[in-house]
Design an enzyme around this catalytic site. Structure first.
Site, mmCIF file in Angstrom:
data_model
loop_
_atom_site.group_PDB
_atom_site.id
_atom_site.type_symbol
_atom_site.label_atom_id
_atom_site.label_comp_id
_atom_site.label_asym_id
_atom_site.label_seq_id
_atom_site.Cartn_x
_atom_site.Cartn_y
_atom_site.Cartn_z
ATOM 1 N N LYS A 235 0.819 -1.212 0.000
ATOM 2 C CA LYS A 235 0.000 0.000 0.000
ATOM 3 C C LYS A 235 0.847 1.254 0.000
ATOM 4 O O LYS A 235 0.358 2.325 -0.323
ATOM 5 C CB LYS A 235 -1.008 -0.012 1.149
ATOM 6 C CG LYS A 235 -0.461 -0.074 2.525
ATOM 7 C CD LYS A 235 -1.637 -0.077 3.513
ATOM 8 C CE LYS A 235 -1.151 -0.395 4.905
ATOM 9 N NZ LYS A 235 -2.226 -0.741 5.809
ATOM 10 N N ARG A 236 2.115 1.135 0.352
ATOM 11 C CA ARG A 236 2.969 2.318 0.307
ATOM 12 C C ARG A 236 3.448 2.615 -1.112
ATOM 13 O O ARG A 236 3.671 3.742 -1.479
ATOM 14 C CB ARG A 236 4.172 2.150 1.233
ATOM 15 C CG ARG A 236 3.898 2.629 2.645
ATOM 16 C CD ARG A 236 4.988 2.224 3.606
ATOM 17 N NE ARG A 236 5.047 0.774 3.759
ATOM 18 C CZ ARG A 236 4.212 0.072 4.510
ATOM 19 N NH1 ARG A 236 3.272 0.681 5.194
ATOM 20 N NH2 ARG A 236 4.302 -1.240 4.587
#
Ligand code: GLU
Length: 469
Positions: A235-236
């Protein structure tokens, strides 16, 4: 035996596309088996959970067709803390678990390594429960744990290599491994279909099932989802939130069709298929265990095809959230009262064949609803070269003279203007397009001008001409 599957997300962030894929696979499996789909929100980690993430999961599931009210749950793991503690106590009392006061440092000092895991130091010390004493599961010294996995065959783990793992912390709170199993036991889960990332937990969890005296479930560890560099989607780094795709204007049907292709394919070299075909043909046994590439470009192309396949009326309806602004979708640049549904309906079929995601509708039609177009300065500079002022003047004169304002007449008028200057239509169009729509690309120009109307077209051409003085 009724099949009972569960989807057990932790509400620690936006809903991940990989999670959505597992949810769909569980959902289909339950449906095929005449079973039950249970939704369990694993919210024990109070510090990392937020109620809005739970709401996000429920609405994202709803969006891809797992509708609220059509499954069992949601259950909230945090409400079963009593059951988790009771199970921990039972394991202690039956001798399957023991208390341990080792610190990480003391284990490392003895083993000389931070990687070897727990050395069993407290196994036979007979420590009683107490603050700061974790509870560890006593893993068998011999034998093997065979995990029956519907995708991966029978991954086999030697018990002596499984460390005595912690099941409850020093403050008595059960850890994920235990809480997850206790809930599955309590909820009568028969099949655990979940991400490959959990496979290392599975032998430990299966030992817990055995120790609790319950027949373990069948497992299916679905392949990890990776990006173009073969890295696990994170998700980063990657766009992983289902919500982000929804806001961008991916259709739920395209999204769920694409998600199901991560590690699986329908028969006959097809990729885009009706959901009913997927529901019929999907088999866990056919899922490819290797990492599945999440190809955003392919998803985009897929979505474009789904958009083009919609009846126009449905396309128009599907565009509404972007035309009006809704929930988390940003409002368009025009005022609500400036929007003209009839004008939109007139250009909608032209837009439908050109956009890949619904949010792209806005820059394609904003010129129709704004008082004056949003000018893309780079496009302006490129289009308004030498001769542009004269071309605009001539276009104004030619368009003013048109008795019938329709695409065919507009086109031939501009063709004539261009021909007088030795310009092909494409060249003659460029300044007119930028003057009227503000952009260098967009819907077919003459149809657009027809819908915009003669007066508004002329006003914009004159305004652009003034800017060129
Ligand atoms: N809460 C866990 C997760 O989100 C679920 C694990 C499982 O499905 O067993 O990864």
């Amino acid at each position: 035996m009724t099949v009972r599957v569960r989807f057990a997300p932790s509400p620690t962030g936006m809903f991940h596309v990989g999670g959505a894929r597992s949810a769909l696979q569980n959902w289909i499996y339950a449906k095929q088996q005449g079973g039950v789909f249970v939704l369990r929100i694993e919210d024990t980690d109070a510090a990392r959970n937020k109620p809005e993430w739970t709401e996000g999961i429920l609405s994202a599931l709803d969006w891809i067709g797992i509708a609220r009210g059509s499954y069992e749950g949601p259950y909230f793991q945090s409400r079963y803390a009593g059951e988790h503690r009771a199970a921990a106590a039972r394991l202690y009392e039956s001798g399957r678990a023991y208390h341990c006061d080792c610190t990480r440092e003391s284990v490392q000092a003895r083993t000389g390594s931070q990687y070897t895991g727990y050395d069993g130091f407290c196994r036979d010390r007979g420590l009683t429960p107490g603050e700061g004493r974790a509870l560890r599961f006593r893993t068998p010294d011999e034998g093997e744990t065979v995990v029956v996995d519907l995708i991966r065959g029978e991954p086999t783990f030697e018990n002596r290599l499984i460390e005595d793992f912690v099941i409850a912390r020093g403050d008595g709170s059960p850890v994920f491994l235990l809480a997850n199993v206790v809930d599955d036991v309590t909820m009568g889960i028969t099949h655990v279909i979940r991400a490959e990332e959990h496979l290392p937990n599975t032998p430990k969890q299966q030992l817990l099932w055995d120790a609790l005296g319950v027949k373990p479930p069948l497992w299916a560890h679905v392949p990890v989802v990776v990006n173009e560099k073969r890295q696990k989607l994170s998700k980063r780094r990657d766009k992983v939130a289902l919500e982000a795709y929804r806001e961008e204007g991916y259709l739920a049907d395209a999204m769920r069709n694409y998600l199901m292709l991560l590690g699986w394919a329908p028969s006959g070299d097809r990729e885009i298929v009706p959901w009913s075909v997927i529901e019929e043909e999907f088999r866990l046994a056919d899922v490819n265990p290797s990492p599945a590439f999440f190809d955003e470009k392919k998803l985009r192309a897929f979505n474009g095809e789904y958009i083009r396949a919609l009846p126009v009326a449905e396309f128009i309806a599907a565009c509404q959230p972007w035309l009006t602004g809704a929930d988390t979708i940003a409002p368009p640049p025009w005022q609500p009262e400036e929007f003209d549904a009839e004008a939109f309906a007139a250009v909608a079929p032209l837009a439908q064949t050109r956009i890949a995601v619904l949010s792209e509708i806005v820059p394609n039609v904003d010129f129709l609803f704004l008082d004056s177009p949003l000018i893309d300065e780079a496009a302006w500079v490129k289009a308004m070269k030498e001769g542009a002022a004269e071309l605009l003047d001539a276009s104004v004169a030619a368009f003013e003279a048109l008795a019938s304002w329709d695409a065919v007449s507009i086109k031939s008028a501009l063709e004539a203007v261009g021909a007088q200057r030795g310009l092909r239509l494409g060249k003659a169009q460029a300044p007119v397009r930028v003057a009227v729509t503000g952009r260098s690309v967009g819907l077919p120009l003459f149809e657009s001008l027809e819908v915009l109307g003669q007066d508004r077209t002329l006003t914009r051409l004159r305004a652009a001409r003034l800017r060129l003085f």
